[in-house]
Design a protein around this motif. Sequence first.
Motif, short mmCIF file in Angstrom:
data_model
loop_
_atom_site.label_atom_id
_atom_site.label_comp_id
_atom_site.label_asym_id
_atom_site.label_seq_id
_atom_site.Cartn_x
_atom_site.Cartn_y
_atom_site.Cartn_z
N ASP A 315 1.01 -1.56 0.31
CA ASP A 315 -0.06 -0.13 -0.42
C ASP A 315 1.04 1.48 0.01
N ILE A 316 1.49 1.72 -1.08
CA ILE A 316 2.09 3.01 -1.43
C ILE A 316 1.35 3.98 -1.74
N ASN A 317 1.78 5.09 -0.77
CA ASN A 317 1.21 6.98 -0.96
C ASN A 317 2.34 7.45 -1.22
N VAL A 318 2.58 8.29 -2.11
CA VAL A 318 3.40 9.13 -2.80
C VAL A 318 2.61 10.90 -3.49
N SER A 336 -5.40 11.47 8.13
CA SER A 336 -4.06 12.58 8.75
C SER A 336 -2.86 12.08 8.51
N GLU A 337 -2.51 10.75 7.90
CA GLU A 337 -1.80 10.64 7.49
C GLU A 337 -1.35 9.59 6.40
N ALA A 338 -0.81 9.48 5.61
CA ALA A 338 -0.42 9.19 4.38
C ALA A 338 0.69 7.95 5.10
N VAL A 339 0.16 6.76 4.95
CA VAL A 339 0.99 5.22 5.15
C VAL A 339 1.00 4.08 3.91
N SER A 340 2.46 4.30 4.06
CA SER A 340 3.07 3.35 3.13
C SER A 340 3.46 2.09 3.99
N PHE A 360 5.67 6.65 6.88
CA PHE A 360 5.20 7.78 6.91
C PHE A 360 5.12 9.19 6.46
N TYR A 361 3.85 10.04 5.61
CA TYR A 361 4.24 10.97 6.01
C TYR A 361 2.45 12.05 6.27
N GLY A 362 3.40 12.65 6.95
CA GLY A 362 2.20 13.64 8.04
C GLY A 362 1.64 14.68 7.45
N LEU A 363 0.46 14.92 7.42
CA LEU A 363 -0.52 15.93 7.01
C LEU A 363 -1.32 16.66 7.57
N LEU A 372 9.21 12.20 11.12
CA LEU A 372 8.93 11.16 11.16
C LEU A 372 9.50 9.63 10.28
N PRO A 373 9.54 9.01 11.31
CA PRO A 373 10.64 7.29 11.48
C PRO A 373 10.22 6.57 10.32
N ILE A 374 11.39 5.86 9.44
CA ILE A 374 11.27 4.84 8.11
C ILE A 374 11.28 3.49 9.68
N VAL A 375 9.91 2.04 9.50
CA VAL A 375 9.98 1.21 10.40
C VAL A 375 10.54 -0.28 9.73
N GLY A 376 10.76 -0.81 10.27
CA GLY A 376 10.95 -2.15 9.50
C GLY A 376 10.70 -3.00 11.02
N VAL A 377 9.28 -4.45 10.32
CA VAL A 377 8.63 -4.48 11.52
C VAL A 377 8.38 -6.01 11.15
#
Length: 777
Positions: A315-318, A336-340, A360-363, A372-377
């Motif tokens: 799920d990608i948002n640019v 409220s935010e665009a989460v990819s 995470f891209y804050g809106l 805002l972080p880049i996260v791997g889980v």
Amino acid sequence: MAARLGAAAATALLCLVFGPFSQAWAQTPGGLRDPNQQMHVNADELLYDDTKQTVSAVGNVRLDYGTSTVEADRVVYNQATAKVYAYGNVRLTEASGNVIHAQELELSEDLSAGFVNSLLIEGVDKTRFAATRAVRQGGNVTVLDNGVYTACEPCRDNPNKPPLWQIKAARIIHDQNNKTIYYEDARLEFFGMPIAYLPYFQHADSTVKRKTGFLTPSLMSSTEYGVGVRTPFFWNIAPNMDVTVAPTYLSEQGPLLDVEFRHRVMNGAYSIRAAGVFQQDPDRFGTTEQQEDWRGAVQSKGEFAINQYWSWGWDINVLSDRFVLDDYDLWGTGWSEAVSNIHLTGVGDRNYFDLRAYHFYGLSEDDVQEQLPIVGVWDYNYVHDKPVLGGEVRIDANITNLSRDETDFDCSTSECLVRGLGGNYSRASADAQWRKEFVDPIGQVWTPFAYVKGDLAWRDSDPVPSSINGVDVVPDVYRNLVNSDEDFVFRGMAAAGLEYRYPFVATTSWGTHVIEPIAQLILRPDESHIGALPNEDAQSVFFDTTTLFQWDKFSGYDRMEGGGRANIGAQYTFNFNSGGFFNVMFGQSYHLFGTNSFAEQDLVNAGLDSGLDKDKSDYVTGAYLQLTRQLSFSSRFRLDEDDFSPNTAEVEGRFATNNFSGGLIYGRYDEQPRIGFDEAREGVLGNLKVNLNDNVYVGAAARYNLDVDKFDRTAATIGYIDECYAFGLTYSVDFSENGNEDPVQKVFVRFSLRTIGEGGSSFNVGNLASNDETRQP
């Protein structure tokens, strides 16, 4: 010469004389005749005219062939012309399920061509055609003169009353091969009154779910982009592939193009959507981001099955900027935010695997993208299929890697909190749990349990800033963490405990009572390295009856509760014989020995002001009352340990009847300055829907902020819905974006004509302040 026969003889003879006609009618779907298919003919009597070469079936005539049926008062078969005529209350049921009503019907021998007078066609999906005359051509095209089409059922009390909507046309052409209905010189009527003239119009027939063509246009407006008209076009490339192109012309900003491509394959599906505009007047917006010439967004989603256990997707948002979705009303509201993310997931009978990467891209205006972080889980869960020491074993594992360009300081209080640590942070965690339940001879329930967990963490933190916004308020815990030489940190925890329950059951004439005291004892060492690790996933500690008996009351892996603790409570449940029930629980938690994890400071002060940060916790209580399926009440309170004053209060009621439904929620939360809330928060949220009759409804929703004595959000809706039409009008006011002095007001209109299409429009009628005041860079 004419002869008259009775019903029995007529039935037998008709099967012979209609034989050639039945053979002609015997068509398979592919067009080939089936010589073995037989027609069954029934009638009260038969009239055979040798001179005219006609056979007439009279009285309750019924001709059955396969799944097609003709019923009439009289049916005449002309052997010379090879045609069949039906007269009086004619009812033709086609193989498709459509029903044709007429007073006269003439068909050729193979039923592929003919005409019908005083026609009424009833579709299997309750659609209806009527016409003064109809001609059938080539077996697949029906032309109706002075035709009427509707998907509405006739009024039961007055069948002659015009339906809610209908389309009248000089000619209606139904092409069954193309599955399209064409209208010439048409007008759309509501309640018998014309509201729109359509010189030429077409739509797919009711058997089609996807067909190339224009979709319903919509209108949109705002003070920044002006007035716009959106005209989407749907291209059905293949049964598993389509494209929707939606050009929009905006009076103040020029053309905006929105394109969506969807494709379903054997093991999944994916979509790509893109929208963009070259702004003609960027200065109408208030920030530098909004004043770029080119603005747009791209979104893609996909989900694919690898096998019965494994799947993967994305799920990608640019976005060109954080305001573009809201500014141009793109792709729905509430962003409220665009989460990819991209993920790999496996689900088995007793285990679960999930690997994900997030961006995470804050809106909102308050978001700082560098924070805002880049996260791997990676998450893994396994429940052992065989008992161990007679009990159940469960294993949970987690690996998290997080990178952030800039430390997120929250300086809303006297001392800043660190919501997110700048730099890199990696942690590997494992948790093994064991539990077994015993029930002794007198009904007491004993549940011993144990767990062991451990973490290996590595951090590379940003250096300590000299000040924040010119003020030296950097928290000491952050200084100590960053200045520490421990890049790698290992911590572990082992615990053992026992839970005790003793339900007492009593039965009365009203129902069943259950009183259950509950006690839980947990023994473990102190939590280690408090404040020596970032806290990313355990920032929220909400203490109520739902968390009272949790073994570890922290919400994530970054903190682990330590020290001895006892949790004591009791609950009472009453099950009504009528079907409802009532439940209430009351309890308290006690820190017994060691370090109280909830009283220790970390980067976000998680646990402080939670009610658990003292040896005797606040009291927690909750109640739920389900009187009927339509009416329920619930409440949750955290009461001060010293004077029982409410530190947290939530009260909720919900109801639903045939004509009314809604809910009301009241919440109050005391100030918690050590975790960033200097003032109490209090408000009421309510919603109500009223069905004025079977078709018309009204609704309203509002959130009232008692702290400022004003509404945060309000919305009102009125709508109509029945079997063939739906309409909704919503007006909303949002005070949360720019404050109570400058609310954002919007109007949403939605409508649907069954089998024709649906559409909607949105209008931004509020936020009329000058552009410079709307959003500041």
